[in-house]
Design an enzyme around this catalytic site. Structure first.
Site, PDB file in Angstrom:
ATOM      1  CB  VAL A  78      -9.235   7.933 -18.103  1.00  0.00           C
ATOM      2  CG1 VAL A  78      -8.658   6.695 -18.782  1.00  0.00           C
ATOM      3  CG2 VAL A  78      -8.370   9.158 -18.384  1.00  0.00           C
TER       4      VAL A  78
ATOM      5  CE1 TYR B 212      -8.292  12.290  -7.873  1.00  0.00           C
ATOM      6  CE2 TYR B 212      -9.480  13.729  -9.377  1.00  0.00           C
ATOM      7  CZ  TYR B 212      -8.573  12.712  -9.159  1.00  0.00           C
ATOM      8  OH  TYR B 212      -7.918  12.116 -10.227  1.00  0.00           O
TER       9      TYR B 212
ATOM     10  CB  SER C 260      -6.259  14.915 -12.556  1.00  0.00           C
ATOM     11  OG  SER C 260      -7.597  15.076 -12.998  1.00  0.00           O
TER      12      SER C 260
ATOM     13  CG  ASP D 201      -1.919   1.033   1.333  1.00  0.00           C
ATOM     14  OD1 ASP D 201      -1.638   2.166   0.924  1.00  0.00           O
ATOM     15  OD2 ASP D 201      -3.029   0.732   1.817  1.00  0.00           O
TER      16      ASP D 201
HETATM   17  P1  NDP Z   1      -8.356   2.713 -11.093  1.00  0.00           P
HETATM   18  O1  NDP Z   1      -9.262   2.733  -9.929  1.00  0.00           O
HETATM   19  O2  NDP Z   1      -8.722   1.877 -12.258  1.00  0.00           O
HETATM   20  O3  NDP Z   1      -6.880   2.357 -10.635  1.00  0.00           O
HETATM   21  C1  NDP Z   1      -6.337   2.836  -9.439  1.00  0.00           C
HETATM   22  C2  NDP Z   1      -5.036   2.110  -9.146  1.00  0.00           C
HETATM   23  O4  NDP Z   1      -4.438   2.696  -7.999  1.00  0.00           O
HETATM   24  C3  NDP Z   1      -5.246   0.640  -8.881  1.00  0.00           C
HETATM   25  O5  NDP Z   1      -4.250  -0.097  -9.548  1.00  0.00           O
HETATM   26  C4  NDP Z   1      -5.071   0.531  -7.382  1.00  0.00           C
HETATM   27  O6  NDP Z   1      -4.458  -0.715  -7.055  1.00  0.00           O
HETATM   28  C5  NDP Z   1      -4.087   1.668  -7.100  1.00  0.00           C
HETATM   29  N1  NDP Z   1      -4.171   2.137  -5.734  1.00  0.00           N
HETATM   30  C6  NDP Z   1      -5.170   2.835  -5.145  1.00  0.00           C
HETATM   31  N2  NDP Z   1      -4.896   3.053  -3.859  1.00  0.00           N
HETATM   32  C7  NDP Z   1      -3.696   2.474  -3.612  1.00  0.00           C
HETATM   33  C8  NDP Z   1      -2.884   2.338  -2.462  1.00  0.00           C
HETATM   34  N3  NDP Z   1      -3.247   2.868  -1.280  1.00  0.00           N
HETATM   35  N4  NDP Z   1      -1.719   1.670  -2.568  1.00  0.00           N
HETATM   36  C9  NDP Z   1      -1.343   1.132  -3.742  1.00  0.00           C
HETATM   37  N5  NDP Z   1      -2.055   1.219  -4.864  1.00  0.00           N
HETATM   38  C10 NDP Z   1      -3.228   1.876  -4.798  1.00  0.00           C
HETATM   39  O7  NDP Z   1      -8.257   4.260 -11.550  1.00  0.00           O
HETATM   40  P2  NDP Z   1      -7.370   4.986 -12.659  1.00  0.00           P
HETATM   41  O8  NDP Z   1      -6.558   4.044 -13.432  1.00  0.00           O
HETATM   42  O9  NDP Z   1      -8.294   5.885 -13.377  1.00  0.00           O
HETATM   43  O10 NDP Z   1      -6.464   5.895 -11.717  1.00  0.00           O
HETATM   44  C11 NDP Z   1      -5.064   5.927 -11.771  1.00  0.00           C
HETATM   45  C12 NDP Z   1      -4.585   7.338 -11.531  1.00  0.00           C
HETATM   46  O11 NDP Z   1      -5.051   8.174 -12.573  1.00  0.00           O
HETATM   47  C13 NDP Z   1      -5.065   7.965 -10.223  1.00  0.00           C
HETATM   48  O12 NDP Z   1      -3.992   8.693  -9.651  1.00  0.00           O
HETATM   49  C14 NDP Z   1      -6.171   8.929 -10.687  1.00  0.00           C
HETATM   50  O13 NDP Z   1      -6.333  10.000  -9.811  1.00  0.00           O
HETATM   51  C15 NDP Z   1      -5.596   9.358 -12.024  1.00  0.00           C
HETATM   52  N6  NDP Z   1      -6.536   9.934 -12.963  1.00  0.00           N
HETATM   53  C16 NDP Z   1      -7.634   9.215 -13.374  1.00  0.00           C
HETATM   54  C17 NDP Z   1      -8.511   9.769 -14.288  1.00  0.00           C
HETATM   55  C18 NDP Z   1      -9.746   9.083 -14.737  1.00  0.00           C
HETATM   56  O14 NDP Z   1     -10.668   9.754 -15.252  1.00  0.00           O
HETATM   57  N7  NDP Z   1      -9.850   7.779 -14.613  1.00  0.00           N
HETATM   58  C19 NDP Z   1      -8.260  11.101 -14.858  1.00  0.00           C
HETATM   59  C20 NDP Z   1      -7.100  11.766 -14.320  1.00  0.00           C
HETATM   60  C21 NDP Z   1      -6.262  11.175 -13.435  1.00  0.00           C
HETATM   61  P3  NDP Z   1      -4.896  -1.706  -5.889  1.00  0.00           P
HETATM   62  O15 NDP Z   1      -6.354  -1.545  -5.681  1.00  0.00           O
HETATM   63  O16 NDP Z   1      -4.482  -3.058  -6.374  1.00  0.00           O
HETATM   64  O17 NDP Z   1      -4.072  -1.259  -4.746  1.00  0.00           O
HETATM   65  C1  8X3 Z   2      -9.955  12.381 -13.057  1.00  0.00           C
HETATM   66  C2  8X3 Z   2     -10.600  13.280 -14.039  1.00  0.00           C
HETATM   67  O1  8X3 Z   2     -12.251  15.183 -14.300  1.00  0.00           O
HETATM   68  O2  8X3 Z   2     -13.025  13.146 -13.226  1.00  0.00           O
HETATM   69  O3  8X3 Z   2      -8.904  13.014 -12.420  1.00  0.00           O
HETATM   70  O4  8X3 Z   2     -11.550  14.624 -12.064  1.00  0.00           O
HETATM   71  S1  8X3 Z   2     -11.916  14.102 -13.371  1.00  0.00           S
END
Ligand code: NDP
Ligand code: 8X3
Length: 251
Positions: A185, A152, A139, A59
């Protein structure tokens, strides 16, 4: 030995796509997350591409666990060339004055402090070797707040500040720092934000073609594969019908 990339949060979404893309690009991969079975499944898939893969289950909020995981790497795997600080997410969409303390702590501890921990553990080696690349997944939410985004958005503003700060602190080296700022995304992101409410999460992507994790991985690869003298400092990547964190045209 091939170059080595470490991706945090490689069990899902953007991180998983980045791990796949970097493996296709020939990187030996260290993939991390909290879900061992997902890590194992993805490791199998990446190994089939002919690269070395190591999984580390921890984690990012647990500094000691993160340090121990990195120390457990064989010495030849400790020279990490690319760190993708991706692990994170959004928890809740309440107005700031009604926000949940636990959600706030989770976001701040994961998105800011987790990213900082990984940076603190890995970047000294990069500085010493005078090479390396840190890619932070920020983001569009870090550019301006949107309704209910409050904490966030603040964490992603922090990712911008931390990326800019690190870039200054390593400017005397060949280490590069990139902040990738995606818009919408479609991943597990919204399911997490709405605490498992899949129907509400699906609504976020209704009437618009969102980005995919693979789209963001392309941007990460673009920054990482740029010539050594080119530092992609920031990339804002939106869905075509999205203009900002709060302006989204839906049909
Ligand atoms: P997902 O929920 O699909 O993936 C999140 C990932 O983060 C998982 O692999 C999870 O792994 C890991 N994670 C979360 N908390 C922890 C922790 N405490 N320790 C280790 N690993 C952790 O979301 P996204 O792929 O969308 O998100 C990835 C990143 O992209 C984030 O930082 C998010 O803020 C950012 N982002 C996402 C956007 C979107 O619209 N989706 C847009 C902009 C930015 P596990 O559960 O196995 O620990
Ligand atoms: C994820 C994109 O616009 O949902 O960071 O915050 S948004």
């Amino acid at each position: 030995m091939n170059k080595i990339a470490l991706v945090t949060g490689a069990t899902s979404g953007i991180g998983e796509a980045c791990a796949r893309k970097l493996a296709v690009n020939g990187y030996n991969m260290i993939i991390t997350g909290r879900r061992a079975e997902r890590l194992d499944a993805i490791a199998q898939e990446l190994s089939a591409l002919g690269v070395g893969v190591i999984t580390l289950e921890f984690d990012v909020r647990d500094r000691e666990a993160a340090a121990a995981a990195l120390e457990s790497l064989p010495p030849e795997w400790q020279e990490i060339d690319v760190l993708v600080n991706n692990a994170g997410g959004a928890w809740g969409l309440e107005p700031e004055y009604e926000g949940n303390y636990e959600d706030w702590d989770t976001m701040i501890d994961t998105n800011i402090k987790g990213l900082l921990t990984m940076t603190r553990l890995i970047v000294p080696g990069m500085v010493k070797r005078d090479r390396g690349h840190v890619v932070n997944i920020g983001s569009v939410a870090g550019d301006a707040a949107y309704a209910g985004g409050n904490v966030y958005c603040a964490t992603k503003s922090a990712v911008k500040a931390l990326s800019d700060g690190l870039r200054i602190d390593v400017a005397h080296t060949k280490v590069r720092v990139t902040n990738i700022k995606p818009g919408l995304v479609e991943t597990n992101f919204s399911v997490t934000r709405f605490h498992g409410d899949k129907e509400r999460a699906d609504g976020v992507y209704k009437g618009i073609q969102p980005l995919t994790g693979a789209d963001i991985a392309e941007c990460v690869a673009f920054a990482v594969n740029a010539p050594e003298h080119v530092q992609v400092a920031e990339l804002l990547v939106l869905a075509t019908h999205q203009a900002s964190g709060s302006v989204i045209h839906r049909s």
